[in-house]
Design an enzyme around this catalytic site. Structure first.
Site, mmCIF file in Angstrom:
data_model
loop_
_atom_site.group_PDB
_atom_site.id
_atom_site.type_symbol
_atom_site.label_atom_id
_atom_site.label_comp_id
_atom_site.label_asym_id
_atom_site.label_seq_id
_atom_site.Cartn_x
_atom_site.Cartn_y
_atom_site.Cartn_z
ATOM 1 N N GLU A 233 0.808 -1.220 0.000
ATOM 2 C CA GLU A 233 0.000 0.000 0.000
ATOM 3 C C GLU A 233 0.845 1.276 0.000
ATOM 4 O O GLU A 233 0.441 2.275 -0.601
ATOM 5 C CB GLU A 233 -0.948 -0.003 1.198
ATOM 6 C CG GLU A 233 -1.970 -1.137 1.128
ATOM 7 C CD GLU A 233 -3.096 -0.961 2.131
ATOM 8 O OE1 GLU A 233 -3.693 0.132 2.180
ATOM 9 O OE2 GLU A 233 -3.376 -1.917 2.876
ATOM 10 N N HIS A 249 8.213 -26.755 4.882
ATOM 11 C CA HIS A 249 7.461 -27.909 4.406
ATOM 12 C C HIS A 249 6.955 -27.748 2.982
ATOM 13 O O HIS A 249 6.290 -28.657 2.459
ATOM 14 C CB HIS A 249 6.293 -28.190 5.363
ATOM 15 C CG HIS A 249 6.749 -28.638 6.718
ATOM 16 N ND1 HIS A 249 6.902 -29.967 7.056
ATOM 17 C CD2 HIS A 249 7.139 -27.926 7.804
ATOM 18 C CE1 HIS A 249 7.344 -30.053 8.303
ATOM 19 N NE2 HIS A 249 7.495 -28.831 8.772
ATOM 20 N N LYS A 342 -13.844 -0.285 -4.479
ATOM 21 C CA LYS A 342 -14.969 -0.100 -3.554
ATOM 22 C C LYS A 342 -16.129 0.618 -4.253
ATOM 23 O O LYS A 342 -17.299 0.283 -4.057
ATOM 24 C CB LYS A 342 -14.521 0.688 -2.330
ATOM 25 C CG LYS A 342 -13.593 -0.074 -1.399
ATOM 26 C CD LYS A 342 -13.174 0.794 -0.235
ATOM 27 C CE LYS A 342 -12.251 0.055 0.716
ATOM 28 N NZ LYS A 342 -11.804 0.921 1.840
#
Length: 347
Positions: A233, A249, A342
């Site tokens: 950001e 892993h 948005k």
């Protein structure tokens, strides 16, 4: 460039560096829990609903207080709540803007399930709901980017958890106890300190033009996530994060082959409070991956407590990523693409 005040002013017109420099003061935020009355029901679970920077405080609290909280604690970052949420669940809706649609949906779902509810926001629809429905809430100071209000949010969250008897009020005070020291540390990273003496500027120069990857143990994993958020950001720069021991892993092997060219900068966020086996994994992993990936640059988190190190690392993340933004030639403050998303979701 980073020592040229004219360049800094031109590329940081909204003074994100000044906002970062003031973050330590958030540790003293005097929290008032409004609408404090509640029915005293037994709380058997806690769920925090939030997104991005508003969820980060909950992730920090979960890691920090994992050995203190005696009830399950989950952070939900989507629209839906787990089926187990019921009358004895405390659901905390956290959105800095107060208008995050996923958080509003989660709060409504909690009310439909008759859960105990609380709200953290700086205004917006959530604050209106809190006032209209007499829901316990904390009003945050406004006019910041959510990623730069994490310590405010953490103070509010701990106050609410203490209010409902989930954690001790001593934890609230422990955050404030860090403020003066954090202020002193912050002075080492401000724009007026030259690159030769400024750790934040040095880290920015080491990583500019690359995609950073941040690693931490389970305890400091939320801090690694904070570095990713800040890089995305502030610097408008792709970044990744992971945690040990899970790294060993799967992702561990991924470094050994493709892509052949690896334009990455690798950072290990190291804390002496991690499990000793985690610290050993940092060392062995970097040795075994020698020549297969860029050598990891350790960032030794400073502080004499877990929360001090979390806050130190979080503030440093903003300074470094803002300096990267300046090097990238982008304004570190606005997030126009998120705002556009948005807006389009409203249509």
């Amino acid at each position: 460039m980073l020592d040229d005040n004219n360049v800094l002013r031109q590329r940081d017109p909204e003074d994100a560096l000044g906002v970062a420099a003031a973050q330590f003061e958030q540790a003293r935020f005097s929290v008032k829990v409004a609408e404090p009355e509640h029915d005293g029901r037994e709380i058997t679970r806690v769920v925090v609903v939030g997104m991005g920077g508003s969820a980060l405080a909950a992730l920090l609290a979960k890691a920090w207080l994992k050995n203190e909280m005696t009830v399950p604690f989950e952070v939900v970052r989507t629209y839906d709540l787990p089926e187990y949420v019921d009358y004895n669940t405390l659901v905390i809706a956290s959105s800095y803007s107060g208008n995050t649609e996923e958080t509003l949906a989660g709060l409504q779902a909690a009310r439909d399930k008759s859960a105990q509810t609380a709200i953290i926001a700086a205004g917006g629809k959530l604050q209106t709901i809190a006032s209209d429905e007499s829901i316990s809430n904390v009003l945050l100071p406004a006019n910041l980017q959510p990623r730069m209000a994490v310590i405010y949010n953490l103070r509010a969250l701990i106050a609410i958890l203490a209010h409902f008897g989930i954690v001790s009020y001593d934890r609230f005070g422990e955050i404030a106890d860090c403020a003066d020291w954090l202020g002193e540390e912050t002075l080492n990273w401000v724009s007026g300190v030259t690159t030769a003496k400024n750790y934040a500027k040095q880290l920015a120069l080491l990583s500019v033009g690359k995609s950073p990857v941040f690693y931490a143990g389970g305890l400091m994993a939320p801090v690694a996530y904070k570095w990713k958020i800040s890089w995305n950001e502030n610097a408008k720069n792709l970044a990744f994060w992971n945690e040990y021991p899970e790294f060993n892993h799967n992702e561990f092997l991924g470094w050994t082959s493709h892509p052949i060219e690896k334009p990455f900068a690798v950072f290990d966020l190291v804390s002496q409070f991690e499990h000793p086996r985690i610290l050993k994994r940092f060392e062995i992993s970097d040795r075994l991956l020698s020549g297969k990936r860029p050598k990891a640059m350790p960032i030794h988190l400073k502080g004499d407590s877990v929360i001090a190190q979390m806050l130190w690392g979080s503030i440093l993340a903003d300074f470094v990523s803002i300096y990267v933004a300046i090097l990238n030639g982008v304004d570190p403050t606005p997030v126009p693409l998120i705002e556009k998303l948005k807006k389009e979701l409203e249509d």
